[in-house]
Design a protein around this motif. Structure first.
Motif, PDB file in Angstrom:
ATOM      1  N   GLY A 341       0.916  -1.151  -0.024  1.00  7.57           N
ATOM      2  CA  GLY A 341       0.084  -0.083  -0.080  1.00  7.57           C
ATOM      3  C   GLY A 341       1.009   1.290  -0.204  1.00  7.57           C
ATOM      4  N   SER A 342       0.728   2.064  -1.015  1.00  6.47           N
ATOM      5  CA  SER A 342       1.797   3.304  -1.228  1.00  6.47           C
ATOM      6  C   SER A 342       1.076   4.427  -1.724  1.00  6.47           C
ATOM      7  N   CYS A 347       6.878   2.585  -0.492  1.00  9.37           N
ATOM      8  CA  CYS A 347       6.352   1.181  -0.187  1.00  9.37           C
ATOM      9  C   CYS A 347       6.404   0.092  -1.410  1.00  9.37           C
ATOM     10  N   LEU A 348       6.152   0.906  -2.715  1.00  5.62           N
ATOM     11  CA  LEU A 348       6.451   0.141  -3.903  1.00  5.62           C
ATOM     12  C   LEU A 348       7.704  -0.295  -4.223  1.00  5.62           C
ATOM     13  N   GLY A 425       5.747  -2.328   8.285  1.00  7.44           N
ATOM     14  CA  GLY A 425       5.126  -0.979   8.470  1.00  7.44           C
ATOM     15  C   GLY A 425       6.316   0.024   7.977  1.00  7.44           C
ATOM     16  N   VAL A 426       5.933   0.998   7.263  1.00  9.13           N
ATOM     17  CA  VAL A 426       6.772   2.190   6.878  1.00  9.13           C
ATOM     18  C   VAL A 426       5.982   3.467   7.494  1.00  9.13           C
ATOM     19  N   GLY A 427       6.960   4.146   8.295  1.00  9.40           N
ATOM     20  CA  GLY A 427       6.231   5.210   8.683  1.00  9.40           C
ATOM     21  C   GLY A 427       7.207   6.224   9.268  1.00  9.40           C
ATOM     22  N   ASN A 428       6.860   7.355  10.021  1.00  6.03           N
ATOM     23  CA  ASN A 428       7.692   8.106  10.553  1.00  6.03           C
ATOM     24  C   ASN A 428       7.440   8.746  12.190  1.00  6.03           C
ATOM     25  N   PHE A 438      -1.962   2.072  10.275  1.00  6.65           N
ATOM     26  CA  PHE A 438      -2.613   1.207   9.549  1.00  6.65           C
ATOM     27  C   PHE A 438      -1.670  -0.075   9.450  1.00  6.65           C
ATOM     28  N   PRO A 439      -0.591  -0.229   9.527  1.00  2.00           N
ATOM     29  CA  PRO A 439       0.162  -1.363   9.431  1.00  2.00           C
ATOM     30  C   PRO A 439      -0.329  -2.289  10.759  1.00  2.00           C
TER      31      PRO A 439
END
Length: 455
Positions: A341-342, A347-348, A425-428, A438-439
């Motif tokens: 999801g990007s 994330c892609l 999960g990708v975040g800051n 969301f992750p």
């Protein structure tokens, strides 16, 4: 370059700064006052320059497939497949040309000035660069992620000389601050970042010293403070969308400059912020650059006799080439489904990196958006492991994971039994309130419906 040569400052910057001066005027900019006429004239100049850049890019005269304008012209939405409207180019380009230029460039000036006056900090920064670059002249994307001290140096410059000097908020409800200051609903408050960033309770802590002194250690891993103790990019859901881009380009710039050059300031120079332009600038900024001993330029013999013999090449002047990964033969039945999801593409990219690694280990890989996985009825996938790489946007799913999110909210208990999965999960952490929202929802939803988490 232009300041160091007889060339004038680019017209875009001249007109942009004129527009800013006009915006600070109390006059009606829609009327016929001289300041209003000047405002419209310079705004038109800025818009014409942006339009010219767009048209020259469309004609193939400038830019390339990876340029910002080319991306807006060619790329499509990750959800609906739509394109950027030409009418919106002006706003997007202004954001990058201004927010992505003035603020970062001026902060880099302060950063290099502070490093030039802090020999120990500068030596440590160069040591970190040498350890990562290993003799190479140009950093890769992976290299930039291995420079925590360089990032700490830039963040310390952001703390001491914030490009946004004040943040305004409106109270959503009556509240009492510090037990004695009543703020009514609808009342506006202004946070002065210069003072916020010098709070000794947050920035000294009896460890790091005077908040008015440059010390990158304040930003190294392990140091803790209130999440809103520093807000050079704003905070909350309205924080600067270009924050990660700014940090990436600043680290890249510092890595290349300090890898090639020694950096000094004139002996009489003092760091003095001045308020001209969109962000504070360093008054009378000047640097003395020299070829850094042991740097890339010291490995190139500029006075060697020219030769046409391709075999006569000094090995130290050749960029080391990374070893090509060995590609293993595909194993029958060994496969992995990678879903992402990007919104912005991060994330892609991570999904393709993961797929490349899996491919080199002999796996058959399939990469899809989370929404496409639902549309194709691929879940639950009980034959192969599923890797999900996703971010969140203010706690919401990415655009191409909206249908997956709806599906996740309605799946029945035990309906995903037999599926093995991992969520990356990708975040800051600057968006603390919604970090990994969301992750986390994905992980809990799949476990709650019977799937098995493998990582």
């Amino acid at each position: 370059e232009r300041r160091g040569s007889p060339k004038p400052i680019h017209q875009f910057l001249t007109s942009f700064r004129a527009v800013q001066r006009c915006l600070r005027s109390p006059a009606d900019l829609g009327g016929n006052a001289p300041v209003a006429v000047e405002f419209r004239r310079h705004k038109k100049i800025c818009k014409d320059i942006v339009a010219d850049i767009v048209e020259r890019t469309r004609a193939g005269e400038i830019g390339g497939p990876l340029s910002f304008v080319s991306g807006m012209l060619e790329e499509t939405s990750t959800s609906g497949g739509g394109r950027v409207h030409l009418a919106d180019f002006w706003g997007h380009c202004i954001n990058v040309m201004v927010a992505g230029h003035e603020t970062t460039a001026k902060t880099l000036g302060f950063c290099l000035a502070e490093l030039s006056k802090s020999p120990e900090c500068l030596a440590r920064a160069v040591e970190e660069i040498e350890g990562v670059m290993a003799g190479r002249s140009s950093p890769t994307y992976e290299d930039i992620g291995k420079l925590p001290y360089i990032e700490a140096c830039f963040r310390e410059a952001l703390r001491m000389y914030p490009p946004v000097q004040a943040l305004k908020r409106e109270a959503r409800a009556d509240t009492v601050v510090l037990g004695k200051h009543l703020i009514r609903k609808g009342q506006r408050i202004e946070v002065l970042t210069y003072g916020l960033h010098r709070d000794p309770d947050q920035w000294d802590q009896g460890i790091f010293g005077d908040p008015d002194v440059f010390n990158p250690e304040r930003h190294m891993p392990g140091s803790t403070r209130h999440p809103n103790a520093m807000a050079p990019f704003g905070f909350g859901v309205r924080a600067c969308i270009g924050m990660q881009f700014a940090i990436l380009e600043a680290k890249t710039f510092l890595c290349m400059i300090l890898n090639f050059f020694t950096v000094e300031t004139p002996s009489e120079f003092q760091i003095t912020p001045t308020g001209k332009g969109g962000a504070p600038a360093c008054k009378n900024l000047a640097f003395i650059l020299g070829s850094r001993p042991g740097g890339p330029m010291s490995r190139v013999n500029l006075f060697a006799e020219p030769t046409t013999d391709a075999s006569v090449v000094t090995t130290s002047s050749v960029e080391p080439q990374p070893a090509k990964p060995s590609k293993k033969k595909k194993v029958l039945g060994k496969a992995i489904l990678i879903l992402y999801g990007s919104n912005s593409g991060t994330c892609l990219d991570f999904s393709h990196i993961l797929a490349s690694k899996a491919d080199s280990e002999g796996y058959e890989c399939k990469v899809l958006t989370l929404d496409n996985a639902i549309a194709e009825g691929l879940l639950p996938c009980t034959t192969d492991p599923v890797a999900i790489v996703t971010s969140t946007y203010n706690g919401m799913p990415p655009d191409n994971a909206a249908k997956f999110s709806q599906w996740l909210a309605n799946i029945e208990k035990e309906s995903q039994k037999g599926m093995r999965f991992a969520v990356f999960g990708v975040g800051n952490t600057n968006w603390e309130a919604t970090y990994q929202k969301f992750p986390t929802d994905v992980q809990r939803g799949l476990v709650g419906s019977g799937a098995t988490q493998i990582v």
